[in-house]
Design an enzyme around this catalytic site. Structure first.
Site, short mmCIF file in Angstrom:
data_model
loop_
_atom_site.label_atom_id
_atom_site.label_comp_id
_atom_site.label_asym_id
_atom_site.label_seq_id
_atom_site.Cartn_x
_atom_site.Cartn_y
_atom_site.Cartn_z
N PHE A 124 13.18 12.08 65.74
CA PHE A 124 12.06 12.60 66.54
C PHE A 124 12.57 12.96 67.94
O PHE A 124 13.55 12.39 68.42
CB PHE A 124 10.94 11.55 66.63
CG PHE A 124 9.76 12.05 67.40
CD1 PHE A 124 9.00 13.10 66.90
CD2 PHE A 124 9.43 11.52 68.63
CE1 PHE A 124 7.93 13.60 67.63
CE2 PHE A 124 8.35 12.02 69.37
CZ PHE A 124 7.60 13.07 68.86
N ASP A 125 11.89 13.90 68.60
CA ASP A 125 12.37 14.44 69.90
C ASP A 125 12.65 13.36 70.94
O ASP A 125 13.64 13.45 71.67
CB ASP A 125 11.40 15.39 70.59
CG ASP A 125 10.43 16.06 69.67
OD1 ASP A 125 10.69 16.10 68.47
OD2 ASP A 125 9.43 16.54 70.19
N ASP A 215 12.69 3.86 62.70
CA ASP A 215 11.68 4.39 63.61
C ASP A 215 10.40 4.38 62.78
O ASP A 215 10.22 5.21 61.88
CB ASP A 215 12.09 5.80 64.06
CG ASP A 215 11.02 6.44 64.93
OD1 ASP A 215 9.93 5.86 65.08
OD2 ASP A 215 11.28 7.55 65.44
N ALA A 217 6.95 4.57 63.27
CA ALA A 217 5.62 5.03 63.70
C ALA A 217 4.65 5.15 62.53
O ALA A 217 3.49 4.78 62.64
CB ALA A 217 5.76 6.36 64.43
N LYS A 258 0.25 5.44 66.08
CA LYS A 258 0.07 6.09 64.77
C LYS A 258 -0.48 5.02 63.80
O LYS A 258 -1.67 4.77 63.77
CB LYS A 258 1.40 6.67 64.27
CG LYS A 258 1.81 7.96 65.00
CD LYS A 258 2.54 7.71 66.28
CE LYS A 258 3.17 8.94 66.86
NZ LYS A 258 3.73 8.67 68.19
N HIS A 450 8.40 22.76 76.11
CA HIS A 450 7.17 23.20 75.44
C HIS A 450 5.92 22.61 76.07
O HIS A 450 4.84 23.18 75.97
CB HIS A 450 7.23 22.92 73.93
CG HIS A 450 7.05 21.50 73.52
ND1 HIS A 450 7.95 20.52 73.83
CD2 HIS A 450 6.07 20.88 72.83
CE1 HIS A 450 7.53 19.37 73.34
NE2 HIS A 450 6.39 19.55 72.73
N1 F0G Z 1 8.97 8.29 66.75
C1 F0G Z 1 8.22 9.14 66.02
C2 F0G Z 1 8.57 9.37 64.58
C3 F0G Z 1 7.14 9.79 66.61
O1 F0G Z 1 6.41 10.64 65.88
C4 F0G Z 1 6.83 9.54 67.97
C5 F0G Z 1 5.72 10.22 68.63
C6 F0G Z 1 7.63 8.64 68.68
C7 F0G Z 1 8.70 8.02 68.04
C8 F0G Z 1 7.38 8.33 70.13
O2 F0G Z 1 6.26 7.54 70.26
O3 F0G Z 1 4.63 8.95 71.55
O4 F0G Z 1 4.36 6.46 71.34
O5 F0G Z 1 6.16 7.39 72.74
N2 F0G Z 1 5.10 11.22 68.14
C9 F0G Z 1 3.94 11.89 68.67
C10 F0G Z 1 3.62 13.10 67.83
C11 F0G Z 1 3.98 12.18 70.12
O6 F0G Z 1 2.74 13.88 68.23
O7 F0G Z 1 4.20 13.28 66.74
P1 F0G Z 1 5.30 7.61 71.55
#
Ligand code: F0G
Length: 458
Positions: A124-125, A215, A217, A258, A450
């Site tokens: 993830f980014d 990870d 989530a 999530k 973005h």
């Molecule tokens: N890992 C994954 C797989 C995620 O999807 C996200 C966040 C994070 C880590 C970071 O978590 O936002 O609580 O700091 N994803 C959101 C999305 C922002 O829109 O998919 P965070």
């Protein structure tokens, strides 16, 4: 007659949302510099920007909040949260953090150093950001099938064992602090990782003396897919599957926004006391004391309850059937998206949808804007804008597939809303051949552009 499917909950509280006219939306999106992050939420009818922190809490979560213990140290809410993680995931050590990226920041401060390599499945980014910020590299080892939306593979989040082994074989273990397994894999479309793949990755990690980070989530959605797609687990409960999955992880980071079904929160879990102790120092510095780490007592209570709820089959079935409900309508209309549907949303293949827009003109962003103007629906571009420029050449990085992600918040919208989303997209699809041009950048930040980019229509 066979009784149709219906959600395993009813609605106790509602929030108004507003429709708008096409003319209003055209003006608003222009004023927002064609960046959907700049829209006010009241300018959006159905908000599918993210499923993160946007879910509806249950009556039990709200009542748990009233019992939150706000003591600075040793709060009962901390112990409730800690015991829930032990019971569900099996970890002995844990630290609360205010969200997922904070968990990454704390853990990576202990584990990641310059020159390290972190193989995984489409990180993830923010995970990649925290790796690259420490001058280490994220190596994508996702299976090739994930990069073709039309291939129907049950576990497109899987790690390619050959790709992984070549990283492990050709580099010393001291340079690989962990393998990062994202469950489900957000970047490839909310796609799950099979239990078999988790075990195979674990065996390789053991062979080369490397640790594993999950990870996590969307770990509960991953467990649902294991139950319904991996026959060996069809008679297991979600809680049993979750327990089994996490046996193969040394560490877990989680954005509780999530599958914790809360608006804010996160944590790190460890199987190792030494690493936990090192991380507490960074947690105290960046997040807060060990027993709250950036969270209120009431929020820790709500996550503990949320984790118990999200690991129930009935909840997951209601959630993922809604995503499928939307996906089936789009599929019947010939719209290409990452198949099979993922856990938390639909990832529209924008290259296929808007085949006449040149890639230099931000295809997925163009589609996101068209859908907003058409129906007041906000999705998010997972394409060239998100991919940023190459740090060395400063050229745009064009991803293999440009996605428009429609992330579905948990327990928030009804299938009537999904019908509006489907109809909105179909209307844009019907006029797709007339959409030949996209946008150009007026202003952009060096990284994570973005969120703030300003665009102009070509
Ligand atoms: N890992 C994954 C797989 C995620 O999807 C996200 C966040 C994070 C880590 C970071 O978590 O936002 O609580 O700091 N994803 C959101 C999305 C922002 O829109 O998919 P965070």
């Amino acid at each position: 007659m066979k009784l149709p499917f219906a959600e395993s909950y009813k609605i106790k509280m509602v929030e108004s949302i507003k429709r708008s006219t096409r003319e209003e939306r055209e003006e608003w999106i222009k004023k927002a510099n064609y960046n959907l992050f700049n829209l006010k939420s009241e300018q959006v009818f159905i908000d599918l920007l993210t499923d993160s922190g946007t879910g509806a809490m249950s009556d039990k979560q709200w009542s748990a909040m009233m019992l939150g213990d706000e003591s600075y140290a040793g709060a009962s809410s901390y112990y409730l949260f800690k015991n829930t993680i032990k019971k569900l995931l099996g970890f002995d050590y844990f630290l609360p953090t205010h969200q997922g990226r904070a968990a990454e920041n704390v853990l990576f401060s202990v584990l990641v150093k310059e020159g390290d390599l972190i193989p995984g499945n489409s990180h993830f980014d923010t995970t990649k950001g925290h790796i690259e910020f420490r001058k280490a590299s994220a190596i994508d080892c996702t299976i090739d099938e994930a990069f073709d939306t039309e291939i129907d593979h049950p576990f497109k989040g899987n790690i390619d064992l050959n790709k992984l082994e070549s990283v492990l074989k050709n580099n010393p273990a001291s340079k690989i602090p962990f393998i990062c397994v994202t469950v489900t894999c957000n970047s490839s479309g909310g796609q799950p990782v099979s239990m078999q793949n988790i075990k195979d990755v674990y065996n390789l990690a053991q062979k080369y003396g490397v640790k594993i980070l999950f990870d996590s989530a969307r770990f509960a959605e991953n467990a649902y897919f294991i139950k319904v797609r991996e026959s060996e687990f069809k008679n297991h409960s979600i809680k049993e599957i979750v327990k089994e999955m996490f046996k193969y992880a040394n560490y877990a980071t989680m954005s509780s926004k999530k599958d914790g079904i809360v608006n804010m929160g996160g944590f790190i879990a460890f199987d190792n006391e030494e690493i936990f102790k090192k991380a507490t120092v960074f947690n105290i510095m960046f997040e807060g004391y060990i027993t709250y780490g950036g969270m209120s007592g009431r929020d820790m209570n709500a996550v503990a309850q949320g984790l118990n709820e999200s690991t129930e089959f009935d909840y997951l079935e209601s959630r993922i059937k809604q995503v499928e409900y939307l996906g089936n309508q789009l599929e019947n209309y010939g719209i290409h998206f990452q198949k099979p549907v993922g856990g938390h949303g639909i990832y529209i293949n924008a290259n296929h949808f808007l085949s006449k827009v040149p890639k230099e003109q931000y295809i997925a962003q163009t589609l996101a804007i068209e859908l907003y103007i058409e129906a007041g629906i906000r999705g998010v571009e997972i394409g060239t804008l998100l991919a940023d420029r190459d740090p060395v050449t400063r050229k745009n990085r064009f991803p293999v597939i440009e996605y428009l992600r429609l992330a579905i918040p948990r327990r928030v919208y009804t299938n009537n809303h999904m019908d509006v989303v489907a109809a909105g997209l179909m209307n844009v699809f019907d006029r797709r051949d007339k959409i030949m041009t996209g946008y150009k950048i007026l202003k952009e930040a060096d990284i994570m552009r973005h969120f703030t980019v300003e665009l102009e229509k070509i």
